[in-house]
Design an enzyme around this catalytic site. Structure first.
Site, mmCIF file in Angstrom:
data_model
loop_
_atom_site.group_PDB
_atom_site.id
_atom_site.type_symbol
_atom_site.label_atom_id
_atom_site.label_comp_id
_atom_site.label_asym_id
_atom_site.label_seq_id
_atom_site.Cartn_x
_atom_site.Cartn_y
_atom_site.Cartn_z
ATOM 1 N N ASP A 1 79.682 -0.257 -12.419
ATOM 2 C CA ASP A 1 78.461 -0.502 -13.200
ATOM 3 C C ASP A 1 78.691 -1.819 -13.947
ATOM 4 O OD1 ASP A 1 76.110 -0.234 -14.700
ATOM 5 O OD2 ASP A 1 76.948 1.251 -16.082
ATOM 6 N N HIS B 1 72.461 9.302 -17.572
ATOM 7 C CA HIS B 1 71.442 8.766 -16.656
ATOM 8 C C HIS B 1 71.255 9.771 -15.512
ATOM 9 C CE1 HIS B 1 68.804 6.021 -14.831
ATOM 10 N NE2 HIS B 1 69.613 5.057 -14.475
ATOM 11 N N GLN C 1 69.581 9.047 -11.949
ATOM 12 C CA GLN C 1 70.451 8.211 -11.101
ATOM 13 C C GLN C 1 71.464 9.089 -10.361
ATOM 14 O OE1 GLN C 1 70.578 4.512 -10.904
ATOM 15 N NE2 GLN C 1 71.858 5.044 -9.153
ATOM 16 N N CYS D 1 74.817 1.436 -9.453
ATOM 17 C CA CYS D 1 73.467 1.861 -9.844
ATOM 18 C C CYS D 1 72.488 0.695 -9.851
ATOM 19 C CB CYS D 1 73.506 2.528 -11.210
ATOM 20 S SG CYS D 1 74.292 1.511 -12.481
ATOM 21 N N ARG E 1 63.031 6.461 -21.464
ATOM 22 C CA ARG E 1 64.260 5.643 -21.366
ATOM 23 C C ARG E 1 64.485 4.971 -22.708
ATOM 24 N NH1 ARG E 1 66.417 1.098 -17.163
ATOM 25 N NH2 ARG E 1 66.953 3.013 -16.095
ATOM 26 N N ARG F 1 66.432 6.613 -5.427
ATOM 27 C CA ARG F 1 65.940 6.890 -6.782
ATOM 28 C C ARG F 1 64.531 7.483 -6.711
ATOM 29 N NH1 ARG F 1 67.584 4.374 -11.128
ATOM 30 N NH2 ARG F 1 66.666 6.231 -12.082
HETATM 31 N N1 CP Z 1 69.687 1.921 -11.877
HETATM 32 C C1 CP Z 1 68.672 1.778 -12.785
HETATM 33 O O1 CP Z 1 68.421 2.638 -13.625
HETATM 34 O O2 CP Z 1 67.965 0.645 -12.614
HETATM 35 P P1 CP Z 1 66.830 0.106 -13.618
HETATM 36 O O3 CP Z 1 67.504 -0.261 -14.903
HETATM 37 O O4 CP Z 1 66.238 -1.057 -12.895
HETATM 38 O O5 CP Z 1 65.823 1.209 -13.820
HETATM 39 N N1 NVA Z 2 75.100 1.152 -17.941
HETATM 40 C C1 NVA Z 2 73.902 0.455 -17.530
HETATM 41 C C2 NVA Z 2 73.166 1.230 -16.485
HETATM 42 C C3 NVA Z 2 71.932 0.561 -15.947
HETATM 43 C C4 NVA Z 2 71.237 1.381 -14.926
HETATM 44 C C5 NVA Z 2 73.037 0.222 -18.760
HETATM 45 O O1 NVA Z 2 72.864 1.158 -19.562
HETATM 46 O O2 NVA Z 2 72.541 -0.887 -18.940
#
Ligand code: CP
Ligand code: NVA
Length: 330
Positions: free
Chosen positions: A231, A135, A138, A272, A108, A317
């Site tokens: 989001d 992502h 997700q 999400c 990530r 998830r």
């Molecule tokens: N939705 C999601 O990716 O959550 P986190 O940032 O908590 O992993």
């Molecule tokens: N768009 C958000 C998604 C989090 C799961 C971010 O990148 O912070």
């Protein structure tokens, strides 16, 4: 012919066919049933995975950890700042080191190019746990959740409201196009997805009998939707200075009771997570103090309503990530 994705990376849904995505969703359902029934599934005993996080996480990290442990694997978590990657060691070197020790690598972080480069050098499957652009894990959870709620995916009217040119907007547009859902990005034009990706998604949608639409008009964009998705307005990695302009751009795109009333009566609300629907977070409280708004992308009323399926999504998830790990390693 049967689907086999053993040894493949999972970097973005653009790399996967609808049949492969279908296979991963069906596998996720099997794992969900096993978990619910208490049926052991330690199919990957003796294997090890590493989770490389350059941004924070609750759901993605915990999903990979629990999924890995349920499959009988060893799991190492490297938090933002505690590995040499980037600062003292290049991406190719990091990839080659981790690839010698682990059977799979989750990443990530920031640019999509980083996870693509890791994958190029790792020699083992690499899974994208979120980049600035995509992502994909997700997406599987979201597709599974919609299928559970409606019994099918094809033909559903899906509306994403908010920052549509970010990882979630991009990914959902591709996921919908691949699986036959009619996608609408309902956003100010400054936050529409990049044109190359819209063109690509429209090509895919045409093959799968669905549509991709972009609109600034909230009434038009949410009319008769089956799914309203949003989001956070400012994503991880973006500077705090953008809050001001982002709030101005997106305040009319908040998911509220009026938006849900304009959608179909049986419509669901998805997110999400994490979400700013009240002031019970540090950032939520700071924004309230600075800008005088106590709810951002979604009102607390909608978030807590019966139409909201956000915690089913969060649970999914884990089941879907388990399917990805298993299918690419077994
Ligand atoms: N939705 C999601 O990716 O959550 P986190 O940032 O908590 O992993
Ligand atoms: N768009 C958000 C998604 C989090 C799961 C971010 O990148 O912070």
């Amino acid at each position: 012919m049967g689907v086999n994705i053993r040894g493949r990376h999972f970097l973005k849904l653009l790399d996967y066919t609808p049949q492969e995505i279908r296979y991963l969703l069906d596998l996720s359902k099997e794992f969900k049933n096993m978990k619910r029934n208490g049926t052991p599934h330690r199919y990957l005993e003796g294997k090890n995975i590493v989770l490389l996080f350059e941004k924070t996480s609750t759901r993605t990290r915990c999903s990979f950890e629990v999924a890995g442990r349920d499959l009988g694997m060893g799991v190492t978590y490297l938090d933002p700042g505690s590995s040499q990657m980037g600062k003292k060691e290049s991406i190719p070197d990091t990839a080659r080191v981790l690839g010698r020790m682990y059977d799979g690598i989750e990443y990530r972080g920031f640019d999509q190019e980083i996870v693509e480069e890791l994958a190029k050098y790792a020699g083992v499957p690499v899974w994208n746990g979120l980049t600035d652009q995509f992502h994909p894990t997700q997406m599987l959870a979201d597709l599974l959740t919609m299928e559970e709620k409606f019994g099918h995916l094809k033909g559903l009217n899906f509306t994403f409201m908010g920052d549509a040119r970010n990882n979630m907007g991009n990914s959902l547009m591709v996921a919908c196009a691949k699986m036959g859902l009619n996608f609408t990005a309902c956003a100010p034009k400054e936050l529409f997805p990049a044109q190359w990706l819209v063109d690509e998604a429209r090509k895919i949608a045409q093959e799968n009998g669905c549509t991709v639409r972009l609109t600034e008009d909230v009434n038009e964009g949410t009319k008769d939707a089956d799914v309203i998705y949003t989001d956070i307005w400012v994503s991880m990695g973006e500077p705090d200075e953008v809050w001001d302009s982002r709030i101005k751009l997106l305040k009319n795109y908040q998911v509220n009771g009026q938006v849900m009333d304009n959608a179909k009566p049986e419509a669901i609300f998805m997110h999400c997570l994490p979400s700013f629907h009240d002031t019970k977070t540090t950032i939520g409280a700071q924004i309230a103090q600075k800008f005088g708004i106590t709810e951002m992308e979604v009102t607390d009323e909608v978030f807590e309503s019966k139409q909201s399926v956000v915690f089913d999504e969060a649970e999914n998830r884990m089941h879907t990530i388990k399917a990805v790990i298993y299918a690419t390693l077994c």
